[in-house]
Design a protein around this motif. Structure first.
Motif, PDB file in Angstrom:
ATOM      1  N   CYS A   1      -7.909   4.457  -4.324  1.00 40.89           N
ATOM      2  CA  CYS A   1      -8.710   5.198  -3.707  1.00 40.89           C
ATOM      3  C   CYS A   1      -8.707   6.833  -3.487  1.00 40.89           C
ATOM      4  O   CYS A   1      -7.894   7.043  -3.221  1.00 40.89           O
ATOM      5  CB  CYS A   1      -8.698   4.573  -2.252  1.00 40.89           C
TER       6      CYS A   1
ATOM      7  N   LEU B   1      -8.179  14.111   0.343  1.00 38.09           N
ATOM      8  CA  LEU B   1      -8.385  12.964  -0.449  1.00 38.09           C
ATOM      9  C   LEU B   1      -8.632  13.595  -1.956  1.00 38.09           C
ATOM     10  O   LEU B   1      -8.413  13.020  -2.708  1.00 38.09           O
ATOM     11  CB  LEU B   1      -9.200  11.817  -0.055  1.00 38.09           C
TER      12      LEU B   1
ATOM     13  N   ALA C   1       0.744  -1.096  -0.008  1.00 38.39           N
ATOM     14  CA  ALA C   1       0.125  -0.082  -0.029  1.00 38.39           C
ATOM     15  C   ALA C   1       0.989   1.138  -0.093  1.00 38.39           C
ATOM     16  O   ALA C   1       1.963   1.396   0.459  1.00 38.39           O
ATOM     17  CB  ALA C   1      -0.921   0.049   1.217  1.00 38.39           C
ATOM     18  N   THR C   2       0.416   2.307  -0.427  1.00 38.45           N
ATOM     19  CA  THR C   2       1.048   3.581  -0.465  1.00 38.45           C
ATOM     20  C   THR C   2       1.448   4.047   1.068  1.00 38.45           C
ATOM     21  O   THR C   2       2.474   4.960   0.942  1.00 38.45           O
ATOM     22  CB  THR C   2       0.225   4.592  -1.168  1.00 38.45           C
ATOM     23  N   SER C   3       0.631   3.732   1.945  1.00 37.05           N
ATOM     24  CA  SER C   3       0.924   3.976   3.433  1.00 37.05           C
ATOM     25  C   SER C   3       0.255   3.055   4.136  1.00 37.05           C
ATOM     26  O   SER C   3      -0.794   2.518   3.873  1.00 37.05           O
ATOM     27  CB  SER C   3       0.601   5.402   3.606  1.00 37.05           C
ATOM     28  N   GLU C   4       0.755   2.853   5.660  1.00 37.82           N
ATOM     29  CA  GLU C   4       0.120   2.306   6.514  1.00 37.82           C
ATOM     30  C   GLU C   4       0.064   3.167   7.834  1.00 37.82           C
ATOM     31  O   GLU C   4       0.838   3.998   8.078  1.00 37.82           O
ATOM     32  CB  GLU C   4       0.724   0.901   6.812  1.00 37.82           C
TER      33      GLU C   4
ATOM     34  N   ARG D   1      -5.155  11.333   5.784  1.00 38.17           N
ATOM     35  CA  ARG D   1      -5.430  12.234   4.603  1.00 38.17           C
ATOM     36  C   ARG D   1      -6.301  13.503   4.865  1.00 38.17           C
ATOM     37  O   ARG D   1      -7.409  12.999   4.868  1.00 38.17           O
ATOM     38  CB  ARG D   1      -5.731  11.399   3.538  1.00 38.17           C
TER      39      ARG D   1
ATOM     40  N   GLU E   1      -4.573   7.150  -2.343  1.00 39.48           N
ATOM     41  CA  GLU E   1      -4.020   5.868  -1.669  1.00 39.48           C
ATOM     42  C   GLU E   1      -4.220   4.779  -2.458  1.00 39.48           C
ATOM     43  O   GLU E   1      -5.256   4.533  -2.821  1.00 39.48           O
ATOM     44  CB  GLU E   1      -4.842   5.798  -0.311  1.00 39.48           C
TER      45      GLU E   1
ATOM     46  N   SER F   1      -4.812   3.634   5.762  1.00 36.76           N
ATOM     47  CA  SER F   1      -3.752   4.417   5.273  1.00 36.76           C
ATOM     48  C   SER F   1      -3.342   5.424   6.422  1.00 36.76           C
ATOM     49  O   SER F   1      -4.028   5.270   7.341  1.00 36.76           O
ATOM     50  CB  SER F   1      -4.133   5.137   4.212  1.00 36.76           C
ATOM     51  N   ARG F   2      -2.543   6.175   6.171  1.00 38.01           N
ATOM     52  CA  ARG F   2      -1.808   7.426   7.092  1.00 38.01           C
ATOM     53  C   ARG F   2      -3.364   8.309   6.960  1.00 38.01           C
ATOM     54  O   ARG F   2      -3.854   8.223   5.991  1.00 38.01           O
ATOM     55  CB  ARG F   2      -0.698   8.058   6.577  1.00 38.01           C
TER      56      ARG F   2
END
Length: 751
Positions: free
Chosen positions: A734, A641, A446-449, A638, A647, A635-636
């Motif tokens: 997303c 969005l 994923a682009t972030s966690e 946002r 994400e 995700s972190r």
């Protein structure tokens, strides 16, 4: 002139309450042709505008954590929040009706009363009845039948064995049951709605209204002018009669009670604020709680509910208290209910949904195979709908493969469970192991966690007037800090607990304890322990408890962290309407540790590193909902969005797979209690965590190809079908949520 019609279908569902509605929708979605037969002009049964009972289920009006049902009843809940924010019962009718009419394989037969059942050996070949108002006659023939009548009337006409009343304690080892069996049942209920006018409204009672002052009702029941509808669930009578045979007599007595109550409120002088109130609606169809229970391959008992033993043939879950009402109803001078809460949710086995006598008969709703005691928990409508979805799915599988329910149960139960998981039905702790789900073999990035240091600092605080706790998924790493403030120097005692298992969420097993010395004027983060201890329960959660202490406040934030739960423990001397129904010598920690007042409040606690339980790998972990942790990806935060980068969640396989369908399960916050008629008003028309705008893409021939685009989504479960594609990478892009600053996904399934 003949007015006869015949319908030959795969599945016939008799009864249009929520169990029957869910059964019909499930059967249709699984490829079956379906006849849904309802003897009333509206769908929804006791939840319809004719009766207006709140739809309750495993959450037990918000006491159980992460327990709101998913699947078809979950869809109805979420859609009703969007369409019907004020809880209009007629709008709820439309939500239910629209869901049925959206399925082209369902033939809906309203106002159709089944009067006969035709048998071929031990199987039902067809049912016949009359269409009220049109002088029509109808025959429905099917491969498999579902009795969702509530009263078990189809099963009775088919010669199936049934139970009625209360079993003796020794029969099933139930200490809540009476010593000797009898035919006493829970009674029926009529409700009423009130409206406030701009001028005084007199009320002249009918001659048949009871004199409330001559009863114990004013002393034993709660009367308030602000209440109406299902607030008066205790207007109940008929448990000493035959609920079906004496239905008309019961209705008349309930009318007499309602008008007696209203006469008391309007004319006794004890309710001066009732002067401008008038009656807006009074029910005329008694809401039945209990009648026949069809004997199945398994009979669910008290032990199944309170001990929550896992079932190999689980097809759903419940959680409502064992809720037993006195057979005398309103004329019983003691409490209107006796409630024994299970510590968490429990499995519902398929064995209670199939008749042991009739070879092609399934049942769903309040006529399933259970003792009177276990039935006290199973009978609520959201749980009935869960059983309905399972029964309808099973019926469609039986029709498609020419199985009997017994053959399905004995040889193909995993097929049923896998299909229920695939369609996001209400199952807890049943892991997806379906070979057809290609996602289970994929790795995920994923682009972030989400990390602990990305969460907001507290913006408010909660006084420690009661023991206060914060539940988090086990396995968090590093030093633990909490945010505390005080004016005077104080010593705060803390403890770390573990929950009993993966579906129970209150502190039970002690792991560690200590104290914190706070100087006068302290406001900020303070170390609790260097590392959270880990107990022996593999699916348990961790709970941090701060003991009550005057003058100390625990920081809090409105930034919601799904998977964490804030709760306070009410003192043993606390008394309210719920307490009056609890059994004194029974465990009730799930009630005492209250979460309702702290819904979506995050107490200020932090660890180091990632928030365990919210990693990207969880989306192919096989669990569609929380079980010993949230089991999803976040995700972190946002902040925007729409304007920012999306994400992205990417699934990758070692070699190409052939895919034609992707199912995505979003987060609709199953920890939030909602209700169709809004006993509790939700602040959100759409769960803010649900992803609103997303694209589904596959990497093909060196570039990303769009497989599907969804905008303005408000559903938890979305299916994207497309022409078959060979690919080694699929990604979910997303763009926007429905308000949350976190992008969250529960499961991605690829077929």
């Amino acid at each position: 002139m003949s007015n006869r019609t015949r319908h030959d279908v795969d599945v016939a569902v008799i009864g249009g309450g929520l169990a029957g509605v869910a059964a019909a929708i499930a059967a249709a979605r699984n490829g079956g042709t379906v006849a849904l037969v309802q003897d009333r002009p509206v769908l929804g049964g006791n939840s319809s505008s004719e009766v207006r009972v709140w739809v309750c289920g495993a959450t037990a009006t918000g006491h159980h954590r992460f327990a709101r049902e998913t699947g078809i009843i979950g869809e109805l809940y979420v859609e009703n929040e969007y369409r019907n924010p004020l809880g209009n019962p007629y709008y709820w009718d439309l939500v239910v009706l629209d869901a049925v009419k959206a399925e082209p394989r369902i033939t809906l037969l309203l106002n159709t009363h089944i009067t006969e059942v035709q048998m071929h050996g031990d199987r039902i070949s067809s049912v016949g009845g009359i269409v009220l108002g049109s002088e029509g006659e109808v025959t429905v023939a099917a491969h498999t039948f579902v009795d969702a009548t509530g009263d078990g009337s189809v099963a009775a006409r088919a010669g199936a064995r049934t139970r009625l009343g209360r079993e003796a304690s020794a029969a099933f080892g139930e200490d809540l049951a009476p010593e000797e069996e009898d035919e006493l049942t829970l009674g029926s209920t009529l409700l009423f709605y009130t409206r406030k006018e701009s001028e005084p409204v007199p009320f002249v009672p009918p001659a048949f209204a009871i004199d409330l002052a001559a009863t114990t009702i004013p002393e034993s029941r709660v009367l308030r002018t602000g209440d109406n509808g299902a607030d008066y669930w205790w207007i109940e009578w008929g448990g000493e009669l035959d609920i079906v045979a004496d239905n008309e007599r019961i209705r008349d007595e309930l009318w007499a009670v309602i008008y007696g109550i209203w006469d008391h409120i309007k004319n006794s002088g004890r309710f001066p604020d009732a002067e401008n109130l008038t009656l807006e609606w009074v029910g005329s169809v008694p809401g039945k709680r209990e009648y026949r229970r069809i004997i199945g391959a398994h009979t669910m008992t008290q032990e199944d509910v309170v001990s929550a033993t896992r079932k190999a043939d689980a097809i759903g879950f419940g959680g409502w208290s064992i809720d037993l009402h006195p057979s005398k109803g309103v004329y019983e001078p003691r409490s209107a209910a006796q409630q024994i809460y299970p510590s968490g949710t429990y499995d519902i086995p398929f064995g209670i949904l199939r008749s042991i006598d009739v070879g092609n008969l399934l049942m769903a709703g309040r006529n399933v195979s259970a003792t009177h005691i276990a039935f006290g928990s199973l009978r609520v409508m959201a749980t009935c709908a869960v059983m309905g979805e399972a029964a309808g799915t099973a019926a469609a599988l039986c029709a498609a493969s020419n199985w009997t329910p017994e053959e399905l149960h004995d040889a193909h139960i995993r097929t049923l469970q896998r299909q229920l998981v695939r369609q996001d039905a209400a199952l807890i702790g049943v892991q997806d192991d379906d070979p057809a789900n290609l996602a289970l073999q994929a790795s995920v990035t994923a682009t972030s966690e989400l990390r602990w240091d990305q969460l907001d600092d507290p913006s408010s605080s909660l006084p420690l007037t009661d023991d206060t706790a914060f539940l988090i998924p086990r396995g968090q790493s590093g030093p633990v800090q909490v945010h505390l403030s005080c004016e005077e120097a104080a010593t705060v005692s803390w403890a770390v607990f573990e929950t009993p298992d993966g579906r129970t969420y209150f502190p039970e097993v002690p792991l560690d304890s200590g104290s914190i010395e706070l100087p006068a004027g302290h406001a900020g983060w303070v170390a609790l322990t260097d590392e959270l201890p880990v107990g022996e329960g593999p699916e348990a959660s961790t709970v941090i408890v701060l003991e009550a202490i005057p003058g100390v406040r625990w920081g809090s934030s409105g930034q919601y962290l799904f998977g964490a739960v804030s709760m306070t423990r009410r003192g043993t001397d606390h008394v309210d309407e719920i307490d009056a129904h609890l059994v004194a010598d029974r465990p009730d920690d799930v009630v005492r540790w209250g979460i309702k007042k702290l819904s979506r409040v995050r107490l200020a606690m932090r660890c180091e590193g990632a928030v365990v339980g919210l990693e990207a790998a969880n989306v192919v972990g096989g669990y569609g909902r929380p079980y010993g942790g949230p089991r999803m990806w976040s995700s972190r935060p946002r902040r925007d969005l729409v304007a920012g980068d999306p994400e992205i969640l990417t699934l990758e396989w070692e070699r190409e797979v052939q895919a034609s369908e992707v199912r995505v399960v979003f987060n609709d916050d199953v920890n939030a209690y909602v209700n169709n008629l809004h006993y509790v008003r939700s602040e959100h028309r759409i769960p803010p965590e649900i992803v609103a705008d997303f694209d589904l893409e596959a990497f093909v021939d060196g570039h990303w190809r769009t497989l599907g685009t969804v905008r303005d989504n408000r559903r938890r479960h979305r299916t994207v079908a497309f022409e078959p594609v060979a690919t080694a990478r699929i990604r979910l892009v997303c763009h926007r949520t429905n308000g949350s600053d976190l992008v969250q996904v529960g499961q991605v399934r690829v077929y």
